[in-house]
Design a protein around this motif. Structure first.
Motif, PDB file in Angstrom:
ATOM      1  N   ARG A 174       0.836  -1.205   0.000  1.00  0.00           N
ATOM      2  CA  ARG A 174       0.000   0.000   0.000  1.00  0.00           C
ATOM      3  C   ARG A 174       0.868   1.251   0.000  1.00  0.00           C
ATOM      4  N   ASN A 175       0.283   2.353  -0.493  1.00  0.00           N
ATOM      5  CA  ASN A 175       1.000   3.625  -0.455  1.00  0.00           C
ATOM      6  C   ASN A 175       0.692   4.425   0.814  1.00  0.00           C
ATOM      7  N   ASP A 176      -0.151   3.848   1.688  1.00  0.00           N
ATOM      8  CA  ASP A 176      -0.496   4.509   2.945  1.00  0.00           C
ATOM      9  C   ASP A 176      -0.369   3.552   4.130  1.00  0.00           C
TER      10      ASP A 176
ATOM     11  N   THR B  97       5.598   6.437  -4.657  1.00  0.00           N
ATOM     12  CA  THR B  97       4.698   5.652  -5.507  1.00  0.00           C
ATOM     13  C   THR B  97       5.117   5.637  -6.969  1.00  0.00           C
TER      14      THR B  97
ATOM     15  N   ASP C 144       4.538   8.138  -8.811  1.00  0.00           N
ATOM     16  CA  ASP C 144       3.825   9.311  -9.319  1.00  0.00           C
ATOM     17  C   ASP C 144       4.593  10.565  -8.904  1.00  0.00           C
TER      18      ASP C 144
ATOM     19  N   ASN D 229      -1.833  11.106  -2.451  1.00  0.00           N
ATOM     20  CA  ASN D 229      -1.623   9.733  -2.910  1.00  0.00           C
ATOM     21  C   ASN D 229      -0.780   8.947  -1.909  1.00  0.00           C
ATOM     22  N   SER D 230       0.416   9.437  -1.632  1.00  0.00           N
ATOM     23  CA  SER D 230       1.302   8.804  -0.650  1.00  0.00           C
ATOM     24  C   SER D 230       1.477   9.760   0.523  1.00  0.00           C
TER      25      SER D 230
END
Length: 577
Positions: free
Chosen positions: A93-95, A134, A136, A263-264
């Protein structure tokens, strides 16, 4: 048998976390549309709904997990494996740090504050100090070499809204003039120079904010570009904020949380921290709406502070409260507040009402004038770090809220809040130094705080100086919430004329007083401490003593007017000509 159950519980927690994150992001994603439509009431409702979301989702998650898996979830020994399996499932996951905090909330609700250690919970995060990238691009990057006007035009085009700029050419001119006057000159040839801007816009109340930094060789200049809606279907650049202290104020703990697409989270907060390093990561997580993560980060910083210091917790400076007792660790810029067992006879409130009022502040627009708090249950302190005077104080006034063991003191319920200088002490010090300018500023800030709270439908109630604090930016902030109420619930009255002299001379009121009755004339007692204080207050804010001010403000609120309270000074705003 434990592993299959552990795996199922971990799956169930992760499923509920993913649902919470989707709901959170859905509310956040609509922020731009609400801003473009100038739907300020919808913005306030969305802000409160997003705050409520975490508690509602964790409660629902616990009920669903218990219903799905049965009594086995209450087996504390099982959660060691649950944590291990869950940690594996969130790796991609990014979180993940948010996922850990959500897990902790579920664990504490299920086990009713069972074993509090790293074997069962994420007391220390597996991701502390790490940035989850991420792939991005967090920022748009611009080359300063192309020329200032061209760069500004490109920025306004890239960050355009779905409604037009009111006057794009004027905004570029204002920005260019400001940049030439207030920003450092371009570096010498061969020195890198660029601008980085976070791709996501920040939305809060009536403003949208574009946030980034200017890179001039080794130097970094943070900036915030506020954009406002003119109410007629267009937007305009209101100013440019470049001083680090002013940028910090925009992310203040006295403001509502931003709506911003993240996002992150760790990468996002890391960039913000590079802009305003005096802000803790805990405060920055909270500022973007992730206040539960802010709470987790705060607790870890607290543990670090205990390890790195040897001072003792002491009673906080200032006048003792009639409802709360407050203590602090001098090396840590926070106070700890807990409710007393018994209140002063003048306080007609209950413990539950005090809790409700603190939660009201959490959900309400704080307009830069009320301090954010974090609420904790069963907070553990090392007993050896408590001064004898503090232990005696807690035993005398809040014995039902504390548990004393040989090595640990457990406080069953408390709030944490940024430590400030009590306004009464600040004014006393300024008077002692004969610093009339400091007195003037403090009293002016005090009056503005009361008026801005009133415009946000908050009546502070007990407005004594001791209930306000002065921040490091010299802003006056209200922090004692046990008597606050909605302005529209108050009944502002003039004191009736006495019928005969004996009534006026009596120590008791000669007129009836209802529960929500307020007599603004009585506020004159607030400034009776010093002739200079009274003179300054009457000159700047004497209208607060007039019932008409309060009744007019009530009408304004009842008609749905939402005042403009922006986190920068009026003098900083650009002309719109």
């Amino acid at each position: 048998m434990t592993v299959p159950y552990a795996d199922r519980i971990a799956d169930a927690v992760l499923e509920k976390f993913a649902d919470y994150r989707n709901r959170f992001q859905t509310i956040t994603a609509a922020a731009q549309l609400r801003f473009e439509k100038a739907d300020w009431h919808a913005i306030q409702r969305a802000s409160a709904a997003r705050i409520d979301l975490y508690e509602a989702n964790t409660e629902a998650a616990v009920e669903a997990i218990v219903e799905q898996l049965g009594e086995v979830v209450y087996d504390a020994t099982l959660w060691h494996d649950v944590k291990r399996r869950y940690a594996q499932k969130i790796l991609a996951r990014n979180d993940p740090e948010l996922a850990e905090t959500f897990y902790n909330s579920i664990y504490l609700k299920v086990l009713k504050y069972g074993t509090l250690d790293d074997a069962h919970m994420f007391i220390r995060s597996d991701y502390e100090g790490r940035v989850i990238a991420t792939g991005d691009r967090l920022c748009r990057t611009y080359d300063l070499g192309r020329g200032l006007v061209a760069l500004l035009g490109q920025v306004l085009d890239d960050f355009a809204f779905d409604i037009p700029w009111e006057n794009r050419r004027r905004d570029i001119r204002n920005l260019a003039r400001f940049a030439r006057r207030h920003l450092p000159p371009a570096p010498e040839t061969g020195v890198s120079a660029s601008v980085e801007i976070i791709r996501s816009r920040f939305f809060r109340n009536k403003g949208a904010y574009i946030v980034g930094r200017i890179n001039l060789g080794e130097r970094r200049v943070p900036f915030v570009l506020p954009v406002l809606n003119n109410g007629q279907g267009a937007v305009y650049v209101d100013t440019l904020i470049v001083a680090e202290n002013d940028v910090s104020v925009i992310f203040s703990f006295t403001r509502s949380y931003f709506m911003v697409d993240v996002n992150s989270p760790s990468e996002f907060v890391g960039f913000l921290h590079s802009l305003i390093p005096m802000k803790s990561k805990a405060e920055l997580y909270s500022s973007i709406g992730l206040y539960k993560q802010g709470k987790a980060e705060f607790y870890r910083s607290f543990l670090d502070q205990l390890d790195q210091s040897d001072d003792q917790f002491v009673i906080a400076p200032g006048t003792r409260g009639m409802v709360m007792t407050v203590f602090t660790l001098p090396s840590f810029p926070v106070v700890f507040k807990l409710i007393k067992d018994r209140f002063s006879s003048s306080k007609n409130i209950t413990r539950d009402l005090v809790k409700d009022r603190y939660r009201l502040v959490k959900r309400h627009d704080r307009v830069g004038r009320m301090a954010d708090t974090q609420e904790f249950t069963n907070f553990l302190f090392p007993r050896e770090r408590f001064s004898p005077e503090l232990i005696e104080e807690l035993q005398q006034v809040a014995a039902s809220s504390i548990q004393l063991d040989d090595d640990v003191i457990t406080i069953k319920h408390l709030w944490t809040e940024r430590r400030m200088t009590p306004l009464n002490l600040y004014i006393d010090d300024a008077l002692a130094r004969k610093d009339e300018e400091a007195v003037f500023h403090a009293i002016n800030e005090y009056g503005k705080a009361i008026k801005q709270l009133a415009a946000a439908n908050i009546f502070a109630g007990d407005m004594l100086f001791k209930n306000f604090g002065v921040t490091r930016h010299k802003r006056v902030v209200f922090y004692d919430y046990d008597e606050i109420m909605y302005l529209t619930d108050c009944k502002f009255r003039r004191i009736p004329e006495p019928l005969y002299p004996e009534q006026e001379m009596s120590g008791e009121p000669w007129y009836s007083i209802g529960v929500n009755d307020v007599f603004p004339e009585e506020f004159s007692i607030l400034t009776a401490c010093n002739p200079l204080v009274r003179r300054i207050f009457n000159e700047l804010h004497g209208d607060l003593l007039d019932v008409t001010f309060w009744q007019d403000m009530q009408e304004q609120v009842r008609h749905g007017e939402i005042v403009d309270v922006f986190p920068y000074r009026k003098i900083q705003r650009f002309p719109r000509v």
